[in-house]
Design an enzyme around this catalytic site. Structure first.
Site, short mmCIF file in Angstrom:
data_model
loop_
_atom_site.label_atom_id
_atom_site.label_comp_id
_atom_site.label_asym_id
_atom_site.label_seq_id
_atom_site.Cartn_x
_atom_site.Cartn_y
_atom_site.Cartn_z
N SER A 56 -32.24 -4.43 -0.19
CA SER A 56 -32.12 -3.37 0.82
C SER A 56 -30.88 -3.63 1.67
CB SER A 56 -33.32 -3.39 1.75
OG SER A 56 -34.50 -3.16 1.04
N GLU A 115 -29.12 -4.39 7.08
CA GLU A 115 -29.92 -5.61 6.95
C GLU A 115 -29.05 -6.78 6.49
OE1 GLU A 115 -32.60 -7.41 3.86
OE2 GLU A 115 -33.79 -5.69 4.49
N ARG A 131 -37.89 -8.35 9.50
CA ARG A 131 -36.55 -8.78 9.06
C ARG A 131 -35.78 -9.46 10.20
NH1 ARG A 131 -38.78 -7.29 4.91
NH2 ARG A 131 -37.75 -6.29 3.14
N1 EPU Z 1 -38.14 6.28 -0.94
C1 EPU Z 1 -37.50 7.45 -1.28
N2 EPU Z 1 -36.30 7.36 -1.92
C2 EPU Z 1 -35.76 6.17 -2.27
C3 EPU Z 1 -36.42 4.98 -1.91
C4 EPU Z 1 -37.62 5.06 -1.25
O1 EPU Z 1 -37.97 8.55 -0.99
O2 EPU Z 1 -34.68 6.20 -2.87
C5 EPU Z 1 -39.47 6.36 -0.32
C6 EPU Z 1 -40.53 6.00 -1.36
O3 EPU Z 1 -40.96 7.08 -2.07
C7 EPU Z 1 -41.63 5.40 -0.54
C8 EPU Z 1 -40.90 4.83 0.64
O4 EPU Z 1 -39.60 5.38 0.67
O5 EPU Z 1 -42.48 6.42 -0.08
C9 EPU Z 1 -40.86 3.30 0.60
O6 EPU Z 1 -40.14 2.87 -0.55
P1 EPU Z 1 -40.35 1.40 -1.18
O7 EPU Z 1 -41.76 1.17 -1.50
O8 EPU Z 1 -39.36 1.25 -2.29
O9 EPU Z 1 -40.02 0.42 0.02
P2 EPU Z 1 -38.87 0.38 1.10
O10 EPU Z 1 -39.47 0.61 2.44
O11 EPU Z 1 -37.75 1.28 0.68
C10 EPU Z 1 -39.17 -2.14 1.64
C11 EPU Z 1 -38.32 -3.37 1.72
C12 EPU Z 1 -38.03 -3.92 0.33
C13 EPU Z 1 -39.34 -4.23 -0.34
C14 EPU Z 1 -40.17 -2.95 -0.40
C15 EPU Z 1 -41.54 -3.17 -0.98
C16 EPU Z 1 -37.01 -3.07 3.75
C17 EPU Z 1 -35.65 -2.82 4.33
N3 EPU Z 1 -37.07 -3.06 2.42
O12 EPU Z 1 -38.39 -1.13 1.00
O13 EPU Z 1 -37.32 -5.14 0.50
O14 EPU Z 1 -39.15 -4.75 -1.65
O15 EPU Z 1 -40.36 -2.43 0.95
O16 EPU Z 1 -42.34 -3.85 -0.08
O17 EPU Z 1 -37.95 -3.27 4.49
C18 EPU Z 1 -35.17 -6.15 0.58
O18 EPU Z 1 -35.41 -6.43 1.74
O19 EPU Z 1 -34.10 -6.47 0.02
C19 EPU Z 1 -36.14 -5.36 -0.18
C20 EPU Z 1 -35.90 -4.93 -1.41
#
Ligand code: EPU
Length: 350
Positions: A250, A346, A176
């Protein structure tokens, strides 16, 4: 003031200028912020003309408005970049080189790529925002970042009043991150991006949820269209549609902490989610931290935290940017006191 405004009108008589315009339709959070002057630019040459004739720096350069929190009215000029065009400029045995105008809606480009068989952006389906904004923060999702399909970009360097081409190295992409969020912040305006897309797809379905979704969709032969459909289904199930609930995806980055700190946390919270984040470092799922701190689905009047992904703050309608900013401050403090982790936003706070 009156003279300088007349200068703009003279120079930019061919562009669209709106006075005292509410930017609500131009930001995915759906926040009101009145811009003294909103100037729509429809081709890169208009950047040249604006900066050569008119010395006032714009207060804001707006693309798809998908990664910002508007907290106030904006004096001066907002430039909205609306450069069109998706053009196959070159191909070799393995790749298509496709030049895309900064104003093209990112997902519209993804759909064209899929229809033409240009592979590499299918995992990045349905990300809100414009093509010009995408390299600024090296957008990424489901195991792929834009840097993997990036060839070069053209940007207007404001202080030099000229266009410059940036290679992948020049952009200094990170998680990012790019040079446009650091050294060149407020100094460069991206006008087009050239992508290096694959003739033979390299499917990246390692991100668990994609495989599961493909199976649920009963896809027998993986294709870029099938991967895109799977990503769209996953995103729609977790992330709010900005057309219905205002948001900027995010709101925070996933923080990177030392693995020793992570191991200490793991003793107290065995279910904490973390990934390899470089030598001796672990990237922690901020969504997990925020959920654990009790904020998931929390609603304060007309704003709050999304109920299916705690990393996303939402405007249910009528909230102000200041409300959302205050909530983000509260979340940062809560995470710091509970986990000794400093969350970083972010989104850009304007
Ligand atoms: N999780 C929780 N609770 C929540 C959300 C997530 O426990 O409310 C846990 C999930 O269970 C999972 C882990 O966190 O084990 C990761 O969650 P997720 O797959 O939703 O991905 P993320 O790391 O929360 C990142 C990006 C997203 C992108 C997703 C999928 C960042 C800041 N965000 O989210 O990007 O869509 O991975 O690759 O890196 C964005 O940048 O706007 C965005 C949506």
């Amino acid at each position: 003031m009156y003279d300088s405004f007349r200068t703009i009108l003279r120079v930019l008589c061919f562009v669209r200028i709106e006075l005292n315009k509410d930017l609500k339709p131009f930001n995915t959070f759906g926040l009101s912020s009145v811009s003294e002057r909103l100037i729509h630019l429809s081709q890169p040459a208009e950047l040249d003309e604006y900066f050569n004739e008119y010395r006032e720096l714009p207060t804001l350069v707006l693309g798809g408005g998908s990664n910002m929190l508007l907290t106030r009215d904006l004096p001066g000029t907002t430039l909205r970049i609306e450069f069109p065009g998706i053009e196959l400029i070159h191909e070799d045995s393995d790749h298509y080189y496709v030049k895309v105008g900064a104003g093209v809606v990112w997902h519209d480009f993804v759909l064209v790529a899929i229809s033409k068989g240009w592979a590499g952006v299918e995992n990045l389906s349905l990300i809100p925002g414009s093509v010009g904004a995408a390299p600024m923060q090296n957008i990424g999702a489901y195991g792929v970042e834009i840097k993997e399909v990036f060839d070069s970009l053209d940007a207007f360097i404001i202080e030099d009043k000229r266009f410059e081409t940036f290679s992948k190295n020049d952009c200094k992409f990170g998680y990012r991150e790019s040079v446009f969020k650091r050294e060149l912040k407020n100094r460069a305006i991206i006008s087009s991006v050239t992508f290096k897309l694959n003739k033979t797809p390299k499917f990246n379905t390692s991100y668990g949820a994609i495989d599961a979704e493909l199976e649920r969709m009963k896809v027998s032969e993986v294709s870029i269209k099938a991967v895109s459909d799977a990503v769209i289904a996953i995103r729609q199930s977790k992330l709010p549609d900005p057309k219905k609930i205002g948001n900027s995806g995010s709101f925070f980055k996933n923080p990177v902490i030392t693995t020793s700190h992570f191991n200490v946390l793991k003793e107290d919270f065995p279910e904490i989610v973390g990934y390899e984040g470089g030598e001796g470092l672990t990237k922690v799922a901020a969504g997990w931290l925020i959920e654990k701190a009790g904020y998931k689905g929390k609603r304060i009047g007309n704003y709050g935290v999304h109920d299916r992904q705690a990393l996303v703050l939402v405007n249910h309608g009528g909230a102000t940017g200041a409300d959302v900013l205050a909530l983000s401050d509260e979340i940062i403090s809560a995470i710091k006191s509970q986990f000794k982790i400093e969350l970083e936003r972010e989104v850009n706070i304007i």
